[in-house]
Design an enzyme around this catalytic site. Structure first.
Site, mmCIF file in Angstrom:
data_model
loop_
_atom_site.group_PDB
_atom_site.id
_atom_site.type_symbol
_atom_site.label_atom_id
_atom_site.label_comp_id
_atom_site.label_asym_id
_atom_site.label_seq_id
_atom_site.Cartn_x
_atom_site.Cartn_y
_atom_site.Cartn_z
ATOM 1 N N ARG A 112 1.793 -6.260 -5.846
ATOM 2 C CA ARG A 112 1.157 -5.384 -4.772
ATOM 3 C C ARG A 112 1.784 -4.271 -5.857
ATOM 4 O O ARG A 112 1.816 -4.171 -6.641
ATOM 5 C CB ARG A 112 3.360 -4.652 -4.309
ATOM 6 C CG ARG A 112 2.837 -6.045 -3.039
ATOM 7 C CD ARG A 112 1.870 -5.570 -2.052
ATOM 8 N NE ARG A 112 2.460 -5.654 -0.374
ATOM 9 C CZ ARG A 112 1.581 -7.225 -0.018
ATOM 10 N NH1 ARG A 112 1.167 -7.921 -1.168
ATOM 11 N NH2 ARG A 112 2.269 -8.228 1.037
ATOM 12 N N GLU A 165 -2.881 2.764 -0.537
ATOM 13 C CA GLU A 165 -4.150 1.958 -0.304
ATOM 14 C C GLU A 165 -4.385 2.993 0.392
ATOM 15 O O GLU A 165 -4.566 2.728 2.230
ATOM 16 C CB GLU A 165 -3.935 0.662 -0.281
ATOM 17 C CG GLU A 165 -3.554 -0.138 -1.189
ATOM 18 C CD GLU A 165 -3.019 -1.729 -1.185
ATOM 19 O OE1 GLU A 165 -3.059 -2.116 -0.046
ATOM 20 O OE2 GLU A 165 -2.474 -2.066 -1.967
ATOM 21 N N HIS A 172 -8.123 -4.260 -2.209
ATOM 22 C CA HIS A 172 -6.879 -5.778 -1.428
ATOM 23 C C HIS A 172 -7.249 -6.980 -0.919
ATOM 24 O O HIS A 172 -7.126 -6.705 0.419
ATOM 25 C CB HIS A 172 -5.608 -5.367 -0.943
ATOM 26 C CG HIS A 172 -4.452 -5.593 -0.807
ATOM 27 N ND1 HIS A 172 -3.140 -5.460 -0.304
ATOM 28 C CD2 HIS A 172 -3.859 -6.722 -0.809
ATOM 29 C CE1 HIS A 172 -2.603 -6.034 -0.621
ATOM 30 N NE2 HIS A 172 -2.749 -7.020 -0.491
#
Length: 396
Positions: A312, A341, A360
């Protein structure tokens, strides 16, 4: 949004002969006796599990054999939407429809009185819908929240548990693709693939410079911070590159597991940081791991080392990372995750040449998103049937 748009183009995967529609027999012996009873219902949701030899990615799968019912008889599952920028992909919604009556957030909000009684589960896809107290208070028959993915830092587990609602995740489906992206980032950064591609494609390139060099992964030292299922799969892959593997974890792995991948345990993370050519972070985001890698930790790394993050974004102090990369305190960084993000378009990390950032995509494969949905379905059905729950997440 990038992932949602990309996946909206995907088609459902045709199954091979003998392959089931619902993957995994996840019930581990350690939890086989851990049953969860639920109230008797007028609808028969009973299922049985049968192991099949075939599966995507070579992983053992099993299919619940569910009694065929009309859609209105199926247990209701709340989802944000179907399709669009943030909704559940259409092929995944088709999987859910085999076992649940799908109710979108829009349908729920338009008819709360009727829909609230039908919803017994929530399927969380890409961290949506948002689970807050107001929503939980409006769903009196809710039994389970099935999270697609392993990370649950977007869920308030204690609050959810106070409503008597179970939370599940999908650790089995995410391990291999996330380990793959970790290796891909390490190789891409070591050999400067992104930068090299830009040079090869640039209309200004007249020749390839002989002094444009990367570094080798083979026989280098890899330090893995977080040796859970994903970290261990990274070690399995790294062994094929004859890497020296160090790892730091809250709990040491069994001796036979260490020997199987040639991994050496570092009780102190500092020892791992000082010795590693590549440091890969593979931990859950918790209050203890928030900014786990900061200025001090980056200062302990070799100036020739590369930092890779597939956990993360908030696990790394990004301000400290910017400074370390700008001042060449470390060679490079490769991140599949950031905080937030996406990053603001003027963020200093985006202006550096010695960094790779991907959106991601650790589990962004056709196979992984299908298997995560299948695993989530198995978990949710287990709760509704009062059976042992393969992947329950407990509040700390």
């Amino acid at each position: 949004m990038l992932r949602s748009k990309a996946f909206s183009l995907l088609k459902p995967i045709p199954l091979m002969s003998g392959q089931s529609n619902l993957a995994y027999k996840f019930i581990h012996p350690a939890i086989a006796s851990h049953g969860h009873c639920c109230h008797r219902r007028s609808v028969d949701y009973r299922q049985r599990y049968k192991t099949h030899p075939g599966s995507a990615g070579g992983r053992t799968i099993s299919a619940p054999q569910t009694k065929v019912m009309a859609e209105e008889e199926l247990p209701g599952v709340l989802i944000l939407d179907i399709g669009g920028a943030h909704g559940v992909l259409e092929n995944l919604a088709a999987l859910l429809k085999k076992h649940f009556h799908l109710i979108t957030m829009k349908e729920f909000l338009q008819n709360k009185k009727e829909m609230s009684k039908k919803i017994q589960s929530i399927f969380v896809f890409e961290c949506r819908p948002t689970i807050d107290r107001e929503l939980l208070e409006s769903l009196p028959n809710l039994k389970v929240i099935g999270n697609s993915g392993v990370g649950v830092d977007h869920l308030d587990l204690k609050m959810i548990s106070s409503f008597g609602v179970k939370v599940t995740n999908t650790p089995h489906a995410v391990a291999d693709p996330t380990a793959d992206i970790g290796m891909a980032l390490m190789l891409a950064s070591a050999r400067r693939l992104v930068e090299g591609c830009q040079i090869a494609l640039s209309p200004d390139t007249k020749y390839f410079a002989v002094d444009w060099l990367g570094v080798e992964v083979t026989r280098a030292t890899l330090g893995i911070i977080g040796m859970g299922s994903i970290g261990y799969r990274v070690a399995q892959r790294a062994r094929a590159f004859d890497m020296r593997i160090l790892y730091h974890n809250r709990n040491r792995r069994r001796k036979e597991e260490e020997e199987a991948v040639g991994a050496h345990y570092c009780e102190k993370m500092e020892d791992l940081l000082q010795q590693s050519d590549f440091v890969m972070v593979v931990v859950n985001l918790t209050p203890e791991t928030h900014k786990l890698i900061g200025k001090k930790e980056l200062g302990l790394m070799k100036p020739t080392a590369t930092l890779i993050n597939i956990s993360r974004g908030a696990v790394i102090d990004q301000d400290a990372l910017v400074e370390a990369l700008q001042n060449k305190r470390i060679r490079a960084a490769a991140l599949d995750v950031t905080y937030p993000e996406p990053l603001p378009r003027d963020h200093p990390l985006l202006k550096l040449s010695n960094i790779i950032i991907t959106p991601h995509i650790g589990t962004a494969t056709v196979q992984a998103i299908r298997m995560m949905t299948e695993e989530a379905i198995t978990n949710m059905l287990a709760v509704l049937n009062g059976q042992p729950i393969p992947s329950e997440v407990f509040p700390k």
